[in-house]
Scaffold this active site. Structure first.
Site, PDB file in Angstrom:
ATOM      1  N   SER A 114      40.121  43.105  32.214  1.00 14.99           N
ATOM      2  CA  SER A 114      40.423  44.174  31.266  1.00 14.99           C
ATOM      3  C   SER A 114      39.429  44.076  30.133  1.00 14.99           C
ATOM      4  O   SER A 114      38.617  43.157  30.081  1.00 14.99           O
ATOM      5  CB  SER A 114      41.848  44.022  30.736  1.00 14.99           C
ATOM      6  OG  SER A 114      42.178  45.078  29.855  1.00 14.99           O
ATOM      7  N   ARG A 364      37.471  46.936  38.088  1.00 17.98           N
ATOM      8  CA  ARG A 364      38.867  47.182  38.491  1.00 17.98           C
ATOM      9  C   ARG A 364      39.202  48.644  38.232  1.00 17.98           C
ATOM     10  O   ARG A 364      38.765  49.224  37.229  1.00 17.98           O
ATOM     11  CB  ARG A 364      39.814  46.287  37.678  1.00 17.98           C
ATOM     12  CG  ARG A 364      41.299  46.363  38.092  1.00 17.98           C
ATOM     13  CD  ARG A 364      41.535  45.755  39.445  1.00 17.98           C
ATOM     14  NE  ARG A 364      42.952  45.570  39.742  1.00 17.98           N
ATOM     15  CZ  ARG A 364      43.702  46.462  40.415  1.00 17.98           C
ATOM     16  NH1 ARG A 364      43.183  47.608  40.806  1.00 17.98           N
ATOM     17  NH2 ARG A 364      44.962  46.200  40.673  1.00 17.98           N
ATOM     18  N   THR A 400      48.107  46.809  28.078  1.00 22.86           N
ATOM     19  CA  THR A 400      48.737  45.501  28.184  1.00 22.86           C
ATOM     20  C   THR A 400      50.087  45.477  27.473  1.00 22.86           C
ATOM     21  O   THR A 400      51.073  44.943  27.996  1.00 22.86           O
ATOM     22  CB  THR A 400      47.817  44.410  27.601  1.00 22.86           C
ATOM     23  OG1 THR A 400      46.560  44.432  28.285  1.00 22.86           O
ATOM     24  CG2 THR A 400      48.443  43.031  27.759  1.00 22.86           C
ATOM     25  N   CYS A 560      31.733  51.999  45.493  1.00 26.32           N
ATOM     26  CA  CYS A 560      32.162  50.588  45.533  1.00 26.32           C
ATOM     27  C   CYS A 560      31.307  49.762  44.590  1.00 26.32           C
ATOM     28  O   CYS A 560      30.082  49.780  44.676  1.00 26.32           O
ATOM     29  CB  CYS A 560      32.049  50.038  46.948  1.00 26.32           C
ATOM     30  SG  CYS A 560      32.387  48.254  47.034  1.00 26.32           S
ATOM     31  N   CYS A 584      34.341  41.938  48.574  1.00 30.98           N
ATOM     32  CA  CYS A 584      35.358  42.744  47.893  1.00 30.98           C
ATOM     33  C   CYS A 584      35.928  42.035  46.666  1.00 30.98           C
ATOM     34  O   CYS A 584      36.337  40.875  46.733  1.00 30.98           O
ATOM     35  CB  CYS A 584      36.485  43.085  48.866  1.00 30.98           C
ATOM     36  SG  CYS A 584      37.828  44.038  48.132  1.00 30.98           S
ATOM     37  N   CYS A 587      39.106  45.859  43.600  1.00 31.01           N
ATOM     38  CA  CYS A 587      39.216  46.869  42.539  1.00 31.01           C
ATOM     39  C   CYS A 587      40.060  48.062  42.973  1.00 31.01           C
ATOM     40  O   CYS A 587      40.566  48.792  42.128  1.00 31.01           O
ATOM     41  CB  CYS A 587      37.833  47.329  42.084  1.00 31.01           C
ATOM     42  SG  CYS A 587      36.981  48.418  43.252  1.00 31.01           S
ATOM     43  N   CYS A 590      37.930  52.144  46.578  1.00 31.14           N
ATOM     44  CA  CYS A 590      37.716  52.787  47.878  1.00 31.14           C
ATOM     45  C   CYS A 590      38.992  53.456  48.375  1.00 31.14           C
ATOM     46  O   CYS A 590      38.963  54.556  48.935  1.00 31.14           O
ATOM     47  CB  CYS A 590      37.211  51.768  48.894  1.00 31.14           C
ATOM     48  SG  CYS A 590      38.302  50.338  49.134  1.00 31.14           S
TER      49      CYS A 590
END
Length: 615
Positions: A114, A364, A400, A560, A584, A587, A590
């Site tokens: 984050s 992310r 958050t 990606c 990978c 995130c 895709c």
């Protein structure tokens, strides 16, 4: 944790190794190029069931089960807040309840990424003495700056108290470190913690209610066959299961469909957030400084922008820099990673990073749908908390505090049901139906209602300027306007065909401020077993070459942020999709943006994926 359960879970944890991403991709590319015959891309059992596979007919598929009062899927801020609150209530009212947290990351916080600038409102409520307990919040915000960028200039926009972007009183944090600290508080409160354990399947009772979850099997070869080391996962049964998977959780997707949780809300809309952590020259560092930008390099019809947070961590002058691109963009040639790299070349931005050192990278997906996209939150046997349903305050770029509060409200609702439970062995699942009402009567709802029109205001013909105009109006109306703007189509449906779009030229990386993708992925410490089925599954292996490549020019190779998807030419000169699943970083982009919704992200083995250090 029982000794039997500990043994079973330990057998599910795969030894981590850190491969060279460049070499692993080159080798796999070489193999694919040499194979002229069509190959099977997807081998995962969710696409090819094992009960129809002769290779599995003599394999023992029994699973050990453990019983809990509450099982929580996901060890992020919302899940941990729910766990801590449950144990606090149990201690206060002298009722013993058994709570567990299942987290797929190798450690608590390893998959967390984050900004992050956080409000402490929920933390103040949950752990009032967090300062005395050593919470890693040591960087209060000191300055706010906002710029609208053109290609060569930066136009300052005042950040006035009362606007969502006003951050004084908040803290700049490395959220992975805060999450790890919350994990310590949960364990101290008596929560049973299972890191490196992926919840891969939802279990149901005979009446259709959620019974709990099963953890992933291990020891499955890349072709989908059982290895000699095959071990079945665990079943974790609970009277109530709280799903806190984060944005676009793979189990939450199934719950949305089974219980029709999204029937009364808008489609969720998303962004992809890319982030780097830099150690910079101390002369350029201002602890507590926040810089946000909008505008260049994006066009006026693409929502997005940047953040830069100056953090002092153990005397290390760090700048946390990131770029968010909304996933409702239209041009299939858009490359969010390269937009991020190009952003850093702006004359206002580049000097901050010159003579610095990039030390981390990650990405992310994040929810941007706000109030209009929040689904029904409860169902028989469980509920959704945090970024899984989507409580992000978009103009604040903060979620958050709302995620934590949702976990706390869920805990209070579930605990009230558990108090009424007299039969310790009851098989009927609990339905925390009052959770939805409690959320709507909380400060979460009030906060999200006030900003509900920010994101859809960018959908007008004015683009980003329409959003800026609404921001000015919001300062007057504060969300009391008598209308709610709708969102548009789902993100995957926004992509235009390649023939209708102009290719985008991006500058080559200079290895000083901008970098190639593979060197970035190496900084994520990502690892997956090479000999396991790819967890990026295709519902139809033919769609990439029949539709994605000829119609959209293979957009998956651009959206990606980890180089998972690439089209490789075989000996016959044909281009076929290759999935580099080992790259990978979880995130979920895709799964969101694929134009035909053919990609289904499922969990790999527990403990795999990125190993972020305080991102």
């Amino acid at each position: 944790m029982s000794s039997t359960l500990r043994l079973c879970l330990s057998s599910s944890i795969i030894k981590r190794t850190t491969p060279s991403f460049a070499s692993s991709r080159w080798n796999s590319t070489k193999t694919a190029t040499a194979a002229a015959a069509p190959r099977k891309i997807t081998t995962h059992y969710t696409i090819y069931p094992r009960d129809k596979d002769e290779r599995w007919k003599d394999v023992n598929m029994e699973r050990y089960a453990e019983e809990y009062d509450v099982a929580i899927v996901g060890g992020g801020p919302s899940g941990l807040s729910a766990a801590i609150k449950l144990r606090q209530l149990a201690q206060q009212q002298n009722k013993e309840i058994r709570v567990c947290v299942i987290e797929k990351g190798s450690t608590i916080g390893a998959h967390i990424l984050s900004g992050a600038c956080i409000e402490t409102r929920a933390l103040d409520e949950l752990i009032p003495d967090w300062k005395e307990k050593g919470a890693p919040l040591t960087n209060p915000v000191t300055k706010d700056r906002f710029y609208y960028l053109t290609k060569t200039s930066a136009i300052p926009i005042p950040v006035i108290k009362g606007l969502p972007m006003y951050n004084h009183g908040n803290y700049l944090v490395r959220l992975g470190k805060l999450t790890a600290w919350l994990g310590e508080q949960a364990e101290a409160a008596g929560v049973e913690m299972y890191p490196a354990t992926a919840a891969s399947e939802i279990l149901y009772n005979d009446d259709g209610s959620v019974k709990g979850v099963a953890t992933n099997d291990v020891g499955i070869a890349k072709d989908g066959s059982p290895k000699d080391s095959f071990a079945r996962g665990m079943e974790l049964h609970a009277k109530c299961t709280i799903f806190a998977e984060g944005c676009h959780g793979h189990l939450a997707k199934q719950l949305f469909k089974k219980f029709d949780l999204r029937k009364d809300c808008s489609p969720q809309t998303y962004g992809i957030g890319l982030k780097e952590m830099w150690e910079v020259d101390k002369s350029k560092h201002e602890p507590g400084l926040i810089i946000h930008t909008a505008g260049w390099p994006l066009d006026i019809h693409t929502y997005g922008g940047s953040f830069m947070y100056h953090v002092l961590d153990n005397d290390q002058p760090l700048v946390l820099v990131g770029y968010v691109v909304a996933l409702d963009y239209q041009n299939p040639y858009m490359n969010p990673y390269k937009e991020f790299q190009r952003f850093k070349t702006h004359p206002k931005i580049r000097p901050i990073f010159e003579n610095g050192k990039r030390i981390a990278y990650g990405a992310r997906a994040l929810n941007e749908g706000g109030l209009q996209a929040i689904p029904k939150l409860s169902f028989p046997g469980g509920c959704l908390v945090g970024c899984s349903p989507g409580f992000l305050n978009v103009p604040k770029i903060k979620g958050t505090h709302t995620a934590m509060k949702s976990g706390m409200i869920a805990a209070e609702t579930v605990f009230d049901l558990l108090k009424k439970t007299t039969d310790e062995k009851q098989s009927k699942a609990l339905e925390p139906s009052d959770y939805d009402n409690r959320i709507k009567n909380s400060w979460i709802w009030k906060e999200l209602y006030a900003v509900r029109n920010f994101r859809p205001a960018f959908h007008t013909s004015l683009g980003v300027f329409g959003g800026i105009l609404y921001s000015a109006l919001h300062f007057v109306f504060r969300g009391i306007e008598p209308f709610t703007l709708p969102h548009g189509k789902p993100d995957h449906a926004c992509l235009k065909e390649a023939k209708d779009c102009k290719p985008i030229e991006y500058p080559k990386p200079d290895n000083v401020v901008t970098f190639d993708l593979l060197s970035s992925v190496a900084l994520t410490n990502t690892n997956h077993d090479h000999d396991e089925p790819a967890h990026l599954t295709l519902k139809d292996d033919s769609i990439p070459t029949k539709i994605n490549l000829p119609v959209y020019d293979g957009p998956e190779q651009r959206y990606c942020p980890a180089g998972v998807y690439e089209y490789v030419e075989n000996e016959a000169g044909e281009r076929n999709l290759q999935i580099n699943a080992q790259n990978c970083i979880h995130c979920k982009t895709c799964d969101i943006k694929d134009p035909k919704q053919n990609i289904n992200w499922v969990t790999p083995q527990g403990g795999e994926g990125p190993a972020y250090n305080g991102m």
